[in-house]
Enzyme design. Structure first.
Site, PDB file in Angstrom:
ATOM      1  N   HIS A 169       0.829  -1.200   0.000  1.00 16.50           N
ATOM      2  CA  HIS A 169       0.000   0.000   0.000  1.00 16.50           C
ATOM      3  C   HIS A 169       0.867   1.255   0.000  1.00 16.50           C
ATOM      4  O   HIS A 169       1.242   1.760   1.060  1.00 16.50           O
ATOM      5  CB  HIS A 169      -0.892  -0.002   1.238  1.00 16.50           C
ATOM      6  CG  HIS A 169      -1.797  -1.194   1.322  1.00 16.50           C
ATOM      7  ND1 HIS A 169      -1.339  -2.441   1.694  1.00 16.50           N
ATOM      8  CD2 HIS A 169      -3.127  -1.334   1.074  1.00 16.50           C
ATOM      9  CE1 HIS A 169      -2.352  -3.295   1.679  1.00 16.50           C
ATOM     10  NE2 HIS A 169      -3.443  -2.655   1.308  1.00 16.50           N
ATOM     11  N   HIS A 180      -4.045   3.294  -3.402  1.00 14.07           N
ATOM     12  CA  HIS A 180      -4.218   2.766  -2.043  1.00 14.07           C
ATOM     13  C   HIS A 180      -3.473   1.448  -1.814  1.00 14.07           C
ATOM     14  O   HIS A 180      -2.669   1.347  -0.899  1.00 14.07           O
ATOM     15  CB  HIS A 180      -5.712   2.567  -1.725  1.00 14.07           C
ATOM     16  CG  HIS A 180      -5.949   1.652  -0.568  1.00 14.07           C
ATOM     17  ND1 HIS A 180      -6.023   2.103   0.725  1.00 14.07           N
ATOM     18  CD2 HIS A 180      -6.072   0.299  -0.500  1.00 14.07           C
ATOM     19  CE1 HIS A 180      -6.190   1.069   1.538  1.00 14.07           C
ATOM     20  NE2 HIS A 180      -6.231  -0.038   0.822  1.00 14.07           N
ATOM     21  N   GLU A 208     -18.054  -3.429  24.911  1.00 17.28           N
ATOM     22  CA  GLU A 208     -17.249  -4.649  25.022  1.00 17.28           C
ATOM     23  C   GLU A 208     -16.038  -4.614  24.098  1.00 17.28           C
ATOM     24  O   GLU A 208     -14.931  -5.000  24.478  1.00 17.28           O
ATOM     25  CB  GLU A 208     -18.100  -5.887  24.701  1.00 17.28           C
ATOM     26  CG  GLU A 208     -19.241  -6.140  25.663  1.00 17.28           C
ATOM     27  CD  GLU A 208     -20.472  -5.303  25.350  1.00 17.28           C
ATOM     28  OE1 GLU A 208     -20.504  -4.617  24.299  1.00 17.28           O
ATOM     29  OE2 GLU A 208     -21.424  -5.328  26.162  1.00 17.28           O
ATOM     30  N   HIS A 214     -22.074 -16.127  33.025  1.00 23.02           N
ATOM     31  CA  HIS A 214     -23.335 -16.486  32.368  1.00 23.02           C
ATOM     32  C   HIS A 214     -23.027 -17.322  31.126  1.00 23.02           C
ATOM     33  O   HIS A 214     -23.283 -16.938  29.997  1.00 23.02           O
ATOM     34  CB  HIS A 214     -24.154 -15.237  32.051  1.00 23.02           C
ATOM     35  CG  HIS A 214     -24.559 -14.482  33.297  1.00 23.02           C
ATOM     36  ND1 HIS A 214     -23.634 -13.961  34.174  1.00 23.02           N
ATOM     37  CD2 HIS A 214     -25.772 -14.208  33.823  1.00 23.02           C
ATOM     38  CE1 HIS A 214     -24.273 -13.385  35.189  1.00 23.02           C
ATOM     39  NE2 HIS A 214     -25.571 -13.523  34.997  1.00 23.02           N
ATOM     40  N   ASP A 271     -33.085 -15.188  30.887  1.00 24.64           N
ATOM     41  CA  ASP A 271     -32.746 -14.160  29.895  1.00 24.64           C
ATOM     42  C   ASP A 271     -32.836 -14.693  28.467  1.00 24.64           C
ATOM     43  O   ASP A 271     -32.934 -13.918  27.506  1.00 24.64           O
ATOM     44  CB  ASP A 271     -31.360 -13.563  30.160  1.00 24.64           C
ATOM     45  CG  ASP A 271     -31.424 -12.405  31.145  1.00 24.64           C
ATOM     46  OD1 ASP A 271     -32.549 -11.953  31.439  1.00 24.64           O
ATOM     47  OD2 ASP A 271     -30.362 -11.966  31.620  1.00 24.64           O
ATOM     48  N   HIS A 303     -28.956 -14.418  25.201  1.00 21.11           N
ATOM     49  CA  HIS A 303     -27.914 -14.292  26.226  1.00 21.11           C
ATOM     50  C   HIS A 303     -27.187 -15.609  26.504  1.00 21.11           C
ATOM     51  O   HIS A 303     -26.274 -15.638  27.321  1.00 21.11           O
ATOM     52  CB  HIS A 303     -28.524 -13.758  27.523  1.00 21.11           C
ATOM     53  CG  HIS A 303     -28.837 -12.293  27.482  1.00 21.11           C
ATOM     54  ND1 HIS A 303     -29.548 -11.726  26.447  1.00 21.11           N
ATOM     55  CD2 HIS A 303     -28.520 -11.279  28.330  1.00 21.11           C
ATOM     56  CE1 HIS A 303     -29.657 -10.426  26.670  1.00 21.11           C
ATOM     57  NE2 HIS A 303     -29.037 -10.129  27.799  1.00 21.11           N
TER      58      HIS A 303
HETATM   59  C1  LIG Z   1     -11.631  -4.259   9.819  1.00 18.47           C
HETATM   60  C2  LIG Z   1     -11.097  -4.112   8.453  1.00 18.47           C
HETATM   61  N1  LIG Z   1     -11.935  -4.093   7.419  1.00 18.47           N
HETATM   62  C3  LIG Z   1     -11.477  -4.000   6.159  1.00 18.47           C
HETATM   63  C4  LIG Z   1     -10.140  -3.936   5.918  1.00 18.47           C
HETATM   64  C5  LIG Z   1      -9.619  -3.897   4.506  1.00 18.47           C
HETATM   65  N2  LIG Z   1      -9.104  -2.553   4.231  1.00 18.47           N
HETATM   66  C6  LIG Z   1      -7.814  -2.269   4.313  1.00 18.47           C
HETATM   67  S1  LIG Z   1      -7.470  -0.671   4.018  1.00 18.47           S
HETATM   68  C7  LIG Z   1      -9.096  -0.324   3.730  1.00 18.47           C
HETATM   69  C8  LIG Z   1      -9.524   1.060   3.366  1.00 18.47           C
HETATM   70  C9  LIG Z   1      -9.077   1.977   4.389  1.00 18.47           C
HETATM   71  O1  LIG Z   1      -9.298   3.284   4.003  1.00 18.47           O
HETATM   72  P1  LIG Z   1      -8.424   4.401   4.705  1.00 18.47           P
HETATM   73  O2  LIG Z   1      -8.323   4.117   6.140  1.00 18.47           O
HETATM   74  O3  LIG Z   1      -8.999   5.694   4.304  1.00 18.47           O
HETATM   75  O4  LIG Z   1      -6.989   4.182   4.101  1.00 18.47           O
HETATM   76  P2  LIG Z   1      -6.357   4.872   2.812  1.00 18.47           P
HETATM   77  O5  LIG Z   1      -7.017   4.262   1.621  1.00 18.47           O
HETATM   78  O6  LIG Z   1      -6.636   6.308   2.921  1.00 18.47           O
HETATM   79  O7  LIG Z   1      -4.932   4.523   2.894  1.00 18.47           O
HETATM   80  C10 LIG Z   1      -9.867  -1.460   3.885  1.00 18.47           C
HETATM   81  C11 LIG Z   1     -11.332  -1.494   3.700  1.00 18.47           C
HETATM   82  C12 LIG Z   1      -9.286  -3.974   7.036  1.00 18.47           C
HETATM   83  N3  LIG Z   1      -7.969  -3.934   6.914  1.00 18.47           N
HETATM   84  N4  LIG Z   1      -9.793  -4.033   8.283  1.00 18.47           N
END
Ligand SMILES: Cc1ncc(C[n+]2csc(CCOP(=O)(O)OP(=O)(O)O)c2C)c(N)n1
Ligand SMILES: [Mg+2]
Length: 677
Positions: A50, A281, A428, A478, A486, A490
């Site tokens: 990236h 990206h 949580e 629980h 519950d 739960h």
């Molecule tokens: C919980 C989660 N969901 C999805 C992803 C896959 N994912 C990696 S980067 C990204 C986009 C993130 O966008 P942003 O934070 O704006 O990063 P940028 O493109 O600006 O570098 C996604 C959906 C991940 N790493 N973690």
């Protein structure tokens, strides 16, 4: 706006970029460009990764790491260093470039050349323990920010205990659009605002781009307004203007609230066509675009080459912390709590903990209390809390049900971090992430409670704890249909199976008060991963006659041998062990002799040698008994085995009626035994 396959629509970003690039390259920009070039080169070499995020945030990160972040590259584990968390973990090359440029040993240029290759410290996403300066594993978006909240809490808690002369540092986070969209960051940010964690600073990579394209595809919120609502101080800056960056970071160090700085950046800054688009990206820029980007940045060096005049100021930045660190070491030498500080930071348990537990367990064998295992857990805490001052408790708004609070534990409040009990609120996920941060910070052992079923809300953080191999203790009460009225929302059914399937998670479901004490001992001593203490709402009789040693440590053991040859082996966990014992007694009256095995932990039993496992499990037909789904039990039951448990969701009724309704009864166990005899 631009979508992933489409670089159009970024005219505004390209125009802004052109205006910035038209200015002469300053020394500060050149230092940032080194980050960009290394990110471009490493991603090109790996043909994956990236580049966009490191290229976009290079200016902000360079200012932070050269002027504000307190660290000494010579000692990345200096306890009073600032913590730096790359919550946007996909931008891992940003962190690796920073570590390399600032002169951290073990992040050499050759490591960067092996970005994303097997056994490289420069893994796809930052991984805790790959390099001592990587504070945590990130990649699941939002986790870094939420974990950083725990780190910042730990700093306040330890400062209250040891004073500012030993503990006085900040926690800095780089988070992207994705982190701020994730729910866990909302929970964590609200908690941080409430607690006024003013030494927490989030640098928001406000590039308005994520994978699918422009963020306006999916969100219309103004995160700064949201954070202001949580009680944060907020600022908006041009993330490519060094003056503004410096002013904002300086402001951040003076705030009485946690701080978020939205840094308006251009993703892929420097790339002539892909900048400002999702195209930069998560893929290599490609040879021509990569070349052109470096040219546009004024970076005229071969791949992975950083000239000496750029290395030199970076290396100097990496030693900025040397003098403060030496001064800190001097203060430590003279500090009256030196030994205690070093002990807790090393994660060593205090003397006397073992003896306190032994005498407590001996008392249980005498008294034979009939208790719910959650109550038994509270009794253990009455021993542990005074014996282990670094224990920090809490609950996600179920204190009275989880029984996680004991006498002598004051609550933590915004202006009082002398307490030891954290009211996490109904959060949580935020709690589990914060607990990871407290553990990662060092100096404290976090435990936190909720209902077992709500581990569904914490799973991503528990998984990260398992992956990082850190000590966190979850008190999960629980634990089955035994919670009764519950009802099925739960009642955990598949949760035992699912956490047994997760590597490096120690799941313990104790059967009585002695096993609960043993489970707590194991949890406290488990420094290589999270422990889940799975505890009952309903009372269970005392089952153990002796409590020397720790029988639960082997995962499963023969609680009651058959009188003579085994006609069957009953293997049960938690509340179902007493049911198995009752069935054993009834069968004995009929002349059928069975053994009962208590199996509080599949993981620990799985680690025993085969001869021990064989001796415990025996040759007779095996019957598993657990008020949960049988998934995973085959491993112990073998082909002739039977399972008495749940086949689906539970129901709302008194517990006894539910056990009857779902056929988890003495009669069912006896029938299963007789079928096999
Ligand atoms: C919980 C989660 N969901 C999805 C992803 C896959 N994912 C990696 S980067 C990204 C986009 C993130 O966008 P942003 O934070 O704006 O990063 P940028 O493109 O600006 O570098 C996604 C959906 C991940 N790493 N973690
Ligand atoms: Mg983004």
């Amino acid at each position: 706006m631009a979508s992933i396959a489409d670089n159009s629509g970024n005219e505004a970003a390209l125009a802004r970029q052109a205006a910035i690039l038209a200015q002469p390259v300053t020394a500060a920009r050149e230092m940032a460009n080194a980050i960009r070039a290394l990110a471009i080169d490493a991603v090109e070499a790996a043909k994956s990764g990236h580049p966009g995020m490191p290229m976009g945030m290079a200016d902000v990160a360079a200012v932070l790491w050269t002027k504000f972040l307190k660290y000494d590259a010579a000692d990345p584990k200096w306890p009073d260093r600032d913590r730096f968390v790359l919550s946007a973990g996909h931008g891992s090359m940003l962190l690796y470039a920073l570590l390399h440029l600032s002169g951290h040993e073990g992040m050499e240029i050759n490591d960067l050349k092996r970005f994303r290759q097997l056994h490289s410290v420069a893994a796809g996403h930052p991984e805790y323990r790959e390099h001592p300066a990587i504070e945590m594993t990130t990649g699941p978006l939002g986790q870094g920010l939420a974990t950083a909240v725990g780190m910042a809490m730990a700093e306040r808690l330890l400062a209250a205990k040891f004073g500012k002369s030993l503990v006085d540092h900040r926690t800095w986070v780089i988070a992207g659009d994705g982190c701020l969209m994730e729910g866990v960051s909302h929970e964590a940010a609200a908690l941080a605002g409430h607690l006024k964690l003013n030494k927490l600073v989030v640098l928001f990579d406000d590039n308005s781009i994520s994978i699918d394209g422009g963020t306006e595809l999916a969100t219309s919120e103004d995160p700064l307004k949201r954070f202001a609502g949580y009680g944060w101080a907020v600022r908006r800056i041009d993330g490519h203007d060094f003056g503004q960056i410096q002013a904002a970071l300086s402001f951040a160090t003076k705030s009485s609230k946690p701080v978020i700085i939205a840094c308006k950046t251009i993703i892929g800054f420097g790339a002539p066509t892909k900048a400002g688009t999702a195209g930069s990206h998560g893929a290599a820029l490609g040879g021509a675009e990569a070349e052109a980007a470096k040219r546009a940045l004024g970076w005229e060096h071969l791949p992975f080459v950083v000239p000496e005049n750029v290395y030199a100021p970076w290396k100097e930045a990496g030693t900025r912390g040397a003098t403060p660190r030496r001064a800190w070491l001097k203060r430590l030498q003279k500090h009256p709590q030196k030994a205690e500080f070093e002990r807790v930071m090393a994660g060593k348990l205090p003397d006397g903990f073992g003896e306190a537990m032994s005498s407590y367990k001996a008392g249980l064998v005498e008294q034979k209390p009939k208790l719910a295992t959650r109550q038994a857990s509270q009794k253990v805490l009455e021993v542990l809390v005074p014996a282990i001052p670094e224990l920090v408790g809490g609950s996600a708004d179920l204190t009275g049900s989880n029984l996680t609070l004991v006498k002598g534990m004051a609550g933590v409040a915004p202006d009082n971090f002398a307490g030891r009990y954290i009211y996490y609120g109904v959060r949580e996920h935020g709690m589990a992430a914060a607990m990871n941060g407290i553990s990662l910070h060092g100096g404290l052992i976090p435990y936190g409670g909720t209902f077992f079923v709500f581990t569904d809300y914490m799973r991503p953080s528990i998984r990260l704890a398992a992956l990082m191999g850190i000590r966190v203790i979850h008190v999960l009460t629980h634990d089955s249909i035994g919670l009764g009225e519950d009802g099925p929302t739960h009642q955990p059914i598949e949760h035992l199976a699912s956490f047994r399937a997760m590597p490096n998670v120690m799941v313990l479901r104790p059967a009585d008060a002695v096993e609960t004490a043993e489970a707590w001992e194991l949890a406290i001593r488990n420094i290589t991963g999270p422990t889940l203490l799975v505890l009952s709402r309903q009372a269970v009789p005392a089952l153990r006659d002796a409590a020397n040693g720790n029988k639960s440590a082997r995962g499963a053991y023969v609680l009651a041998e058959a009188e003579g040859k085994r006609a069957a082996t009953l293997i049960a966990t938690g509340t179902e062990v007493s049911l198995a014992m009752a069935a054993r007694a009834t069968l004995a009256k009929e002349g059928i002799q069975v053994a009962v095995v208590s199996a509080p932990s599949f993981e620990l039993f799985g680690k025993q040698d085969e001869s021990y496992q064989d001796a415990v499990l025996g040759d007779a037909p095996r019957i598993g008994i657990e008020a949960a789904v049988g998934y995973g039990w085959d491993r112990w039951l073998g082909e002739r085995g039977k399972f008495v448990g749940m086949g689906g969701f539970g129901a709302s009724a008194p517990a006894e009626d539910l056990y009857e309704h779902f056929g988890i009864t003495e009669a069912a166990i006896i029938a299963a035994v007789k079928m096999g005899v």
